[in-house]
Design a protein around this motif. Sequence first.
Motif, short mmCIF file in Angstrom:
data_model
loop_
_atom_site.label_atom_id
_atom_site.label_comp_id
_atom_site.label_asym_id
_atom_site.label_seq_id
_atom_site.Cartn_x
_atom_site.Cartn_y
_atom_site.Cartn_z
N UNK A 134 0.84 -1.20 0.00
CA UNK A 134 0.00 0.00 0.00
C UNK A 134 0.87 1.24 0.00
N UNK A 135 0.60 2.16 -0.93
CA UNK A 135 1.28 3.44 -0.99
C UNK A 135 0.24 4.51 -1.32
N UNK A 136 0.68 5.73 -1.53
CA UNK A 136 -0.26 6.83 -1.73
C UNK A 136 -1.16 6.60 -2.95
N UNK A 137 -2.46 6.39 -2.71
CA UNK A 137 -3.47 6.18 -3.75
C UNK A 137 -3.18 4.98 -4.64
N UNK A 138 -2.41 4.02 -4.14
CA UNK A 138 -2.05 2.88 -4.97
C UNK A 138 -1.97 1.60 -4.13
N UNK A 157 8.43 -23.68 -14.34
CA UNK A 157 8.91 -22.41 -13.82
C UNK A 157 7.81 -21.72 -13.01
N UNK A 158 8.17 -20.63 -12.37
CA UNK A 158 7.22 -19.85 -11.59
C UNK A 158 6.97 -18.52 -12.28
N UNK A 159 5.72 -18.25 -12.60
CA UNK A 159 5.33 -17.01 -13.26
C UNK A 159 5.16 -15.91 -12.21
N UNK A 160 5.85 -14.80 -12.39
CA UNK A 160 5.75 -13.68 -11.46
C UNK A 160 4.91 -12.57 -12.11
N UNK A 161 3.79 -12.27 -11.47
CA UNK A 161 2.87 -11.24 -11.97
C UNK A 161 2.79 -10.11 -10.96
N UNK A 162 2.93 -8.88 -11.44
CA UNK A 162 2.78 -7.71 -10.59
C UNK A 162 1.71 -6.81 -11.19
N UNK A 163 0.98 -6.12 -10.32
CA UNK A 163 -0.11 -5.26 -10.79
C UNK A 163 -0.27 -4.08 -9.85
N UNK A 164 -0.80 -3.00 -10.38
CA UNK A 164 -1.05 -1.81 -9.58
C UNK A 164 -2.47 -1.31 -9.83
N UNK A 165 -3.16 -0.94 -8.74
CA UNK A 165 -4.54 -0.46 -8.83
C UNK A 165 -4.65 0.87 -8.09
N UNK A 166 -5.04 1.91 -8.81
CA UNK A 166 -5.24 3.21 -8.18
C UNK A 166 -6.57 3.23 -7.44
N UNK A 167 -6.52 3.63 -6.16
CA UNK A 167 -7.72 3.74 -5.33
C UNK A 167 -7.71 5.10 -4.66
N UNK A 168 -8.76 5.88 -4.88
CA UNK A 168 -8.83 7.22 -4.29
C UNK A 168 -10.28 7.65 -4.23
N UNK A 178 -6.91 0.71 -13.14
CA UNK A 178 -5.79 -0.21 -13.27
C UNK A 178 -4.58 0.53 -13.80
N UNK A 179 -3.50 0.54 -13.02
CA UNK A 179 -2.27 1.19 -13.48
C UNK A 179 -1.51 0.32 -14.48
N UNK A 180 -1.63 -0.99 -14.33
CA UNK A 180 -0.94 -1.88 -15.26
C UNK A 180 -0.69 -3.25 -14.65
N UNK A 181 -0.32 -4.18 -15.52
CA UNK A 181 0.03 -5.55 -15.12
C UNK A 181 1.32 -5.93 -15.84
#
Length: 235
Positions: A134-138, A157-168, A178-181
Amino acid sequence: MENQFPAPQEPLHPVRPTSTNWLKILGIVVIASLVSTLIAVLVIKTYLFPNEFRPVTLSSSEEQALDVKIDRLDPMRRSPALHKSRAPEIQNGRLVPERYSEEGASREIVLTERELNALLAQNTDLATRLAIDLSEDLASAKLLIPLDEDFPLFGGKTLKVTAGLELAYTNSRPIVALRGISIWGVPLPNAWLGNIKNVDLVREFGGEKGFWKAFSDGVEEIKVSEERLKIRLKE
């Protein structure tokens, strides 16, 4: 009449590298190879073979604070420590009837980043494969997905997925975008995500009947700050 053409010069002989120069060149090549190898190993280890996450373990005081919050949201999950001070929900194997009342009820949900990750560890099998930041609005998430042995090219193998969601919350309405995946550190194209990257889903779909309108109408505040999530619901 003097000759206007310059006199021919003696051909220059190339300077042959000495043994000292050869040693310097060899040393540079060896160092560059070692650095490249270390970088390649680090990239492969980080993205193709990432380690499982270490589950969050709360201190006793943090555990008690979380128990109070969860007890308010889910009385059926009441911890043994809270049973002593409050009437149990179940007696003799039967649910105790209770008169409904909203008096004194809090409409706020406040959870820290550590509490969210601890809840994952306590209630799901995702503790070692999912981590929330958790960070500022994200709100950001990292997820490890083991691939089947028969999967082409990356089987086992192990698939590594990262994602960001803007919440405000702005202009009397929530913002969810959705900021991205990214997969293995490579951001997916917006077209692959249905062109919803950086699109405010509430503004885009909140004017129609459905989930996003109901969600927007029921939320009075959403605030994501450093390591803290706060949601306040409307009456």
